[in-house]
Motif scaffolding. Structure first.
Motif, PDB file in Angstrom:
ATOM      1  N   TYR B  25       0.832  -1.211   0.000  1.00 38.29           N
ATOM      2  CA  TYR B  25       0.000   0.000   0.000  1.00 38.29           C
ATOM      3  C   TYR B  25       0.862   1.255   0.000  1.00 38.29           C
ATOM      4  O   TYR B  25       0.654   2.180  -0.780  1.00 38.29           O
ATOM      5  N   GLN B  29       1.172   3.978  -3.005  1.00 36.11           N
ATOM      6  CA  GLN B  29       0.791   5.355  -2.710  1.00 36.11           C
ATOM      7  C   GLN B  29       1.942   6.304  -3.061  1.00 36.11           C
ATOM      8  O   GLN B  29       1.738   7.365  -3.641  1.00 36.11           O
ATOM      9  N   LYS B  72      -6.692   9.327  -4.986  1.00 37.99           N
ATOM     10  CA  LYS B  72      -6.426   8.701  -3.691  1.00 37.99           C
ATOM     11  C   LYS B  72      -7.681   8.030  -3.171  1.00 37.99           C
ATOM     12  O   LYS B  72      -7.645   6.932  -2.613  1.00 37.99           O
ATOM     13  N   ASP B  76      -7.722   4.107  -2.454  1.00 36.41           N
ATOM     14  CA  ASP B  76      -7.972   3.501  -1.146  1.00 36.41           C
ATOM     15  C   ASP B  76      -9.087   2.470  -1.215  1.00 36.41           C
ATOM     16  O   ASP B  76      -8.976   1.368  -0.671  1.00 36.41           O
TER      17      ASP B  76
END
Lengths: 169, 210
Positions: B25, B29, B72, B76
């Motif tokens: 993750y 990101q 984002k 997510d």
């Protein structure tokens, strides 16, 4: 007719396959969400100025993002030998497929768990001791027989000597 | 809701599945943010190259933030779904599965008491072995003694046989008998001597009385 095997059920995809598919799906959906339309609409001022440049910047952005993500996944797979582990786990799960009860899990107390690990060695030791004991018992039986025979023989000799003594009285 | 530590999975994979997912993750990101910064940088550079441009860098920054926020958010959500599937289907060990390295625990589920009993049994067996060994030694020691005793007794017998052979060789007839006769006679003599002694003692007494 009846009794024949039904159509072959395709094997469920292995973990490695599922892993790849899930990651690909994630990327696909992400790219779809981050569409060119969305990009251009956010950078409207620039888009109006340089539409073609906007397109090419977007294309590069998306392609870079995808290759970085794929590279990262590949690195994680290599580092952890995930491909191999997934295949092993698939095999292990397949072998346990007929078993319904929950399997043993570590209790969290090492002293408890180490007991079972020691048991096979103790059992081996026990069978070794049993064998040694039996062998010794057998051996002693034989020697005891010889000892008893020896005592008889000595008694016999003593009797003979007595007899000779008597004869000379 | 308690969090499953997935310790058994960690035993197999060498890492905790959740940790692995977290690492991925963060990496993803970071790439997203990096790419966005690059995009922004490129756009700003291109804008610099355009003379008389009205667009300010802060405007571009706002565009970037807008797009990034949007990305984002989806990122997510999508990652959450992916993580769920991976933790459930891929990075997990079903409840009914036992790793091969743990086979002993199913084969030998010994309780504390059973384990102790086994240990005690072993101690007992060891004692019995020692006892048998000691008994064996004692038996063999007696066997050796017997040999010595038998040898002595055989010698005595041989001596007797030797005597008989001498007698036979010297043809002294039945030396044995004569020897026996002698022994008996000497015994008779001894008895007679004893009689005489007793009688003389009596005589003495009588004389004293008189």
């Amino acid at each position: 007719g009846d009794g024949g095997a039904g159509p072959a059920v395709p094997a469920a995809p292995g973990r490695a396959q599922v892993f790849s598919t899930v990651v690909d799906t994630f990327l696909e959906k992400l790219v779809t969400a981050g569409s060119y339309q969305r990009f251009a609409s956010c950078y409207r001022c620039f888009y109006k100025l340089q539409p073609q440049l906007t397109r090419s910047i977007y294309d590069q952005f998306i392609s870079q993002l995808q290759s970085s993500i794929k590279e990262e996944i590949q690195e994680v797979k290599n580092e952890g030998n995930l491909e191999g582990l997934f295949n092993s786990l698939d095999k292990i799960v397949e072998e346990a497929k007929d078993r319904e009860e929950p399997a043993w899990r570590p209790s969290g107390t090492p002293e408890e768990d180490v007991r079972s690990a020691l048991v096979p060695y103790l059992l081996k030791h026990r069978s070794y001791l049993l064998k040694v004991l039996r062998d010794k018992e057998e051996e002693n039986r034989k020697v005891a027989k010889s000892v008893l025979a020896g005592r008889d023989k000595i008694a016999e000799l003593q009797q003979l000597i007595q007899a000779r003594k008597q004869a000379w009285q | 809701m308690s969090v499953d530590p997935m310790a058994y999975e960690a035993q197999f994979f060498g890492f905790t599945p959740q940790t692995c997912m977290l690492r991925i993750y963060i990496a993803f990101q970071d790439y997203l943010f990096e790419m966005m910064l690059v995009v922004e940088g490129v756009i700003l550079k291109k804008l610099d190259a355009i003379p008389g441009c009205q667009i300010s860098p802060s405007q571009i920054r706002k565009c970037t933030e807008k797009f990034l926020l949007f990305m984002k958010d989806h990122f997510d959500k999508l990652f959450g779904r992916m993580e769920e599937v991976l933790l459930q289907l891929v990075l997990n060990i079903p409840r009914n599965v036992l790793l091969p390295e743990d086979k002993v625990h199913e084969q030998y589920p010994y309780s504390k008491e059973e384990f102790q009993a086994l240990q005690e049994e072993l101690q007992q067996l060891q004692q019995q072995c020692r006892a048998e060994a000691a008994a064996g030694e004692a038996l063999r020691a007696e066997l050796e003694e017997q040999k010595a005793v038998m040898a002595e007794l055989e010698k005595i017998l041989q001596w007797f046989d030797g005597l008989e052979n001498i007698c036979r060789e010297h043809g002294t007839g039945n030396f044995k008998e004569s020897f026996a006769f002698l022994t008996q006679n000497s015994k008779k003599l001894q008895d007679a001597l004893k009689d005489v002694e007793e009688k003389s003692k009596e005589l003495e007494r009588l004389e004293q009385l008189l």
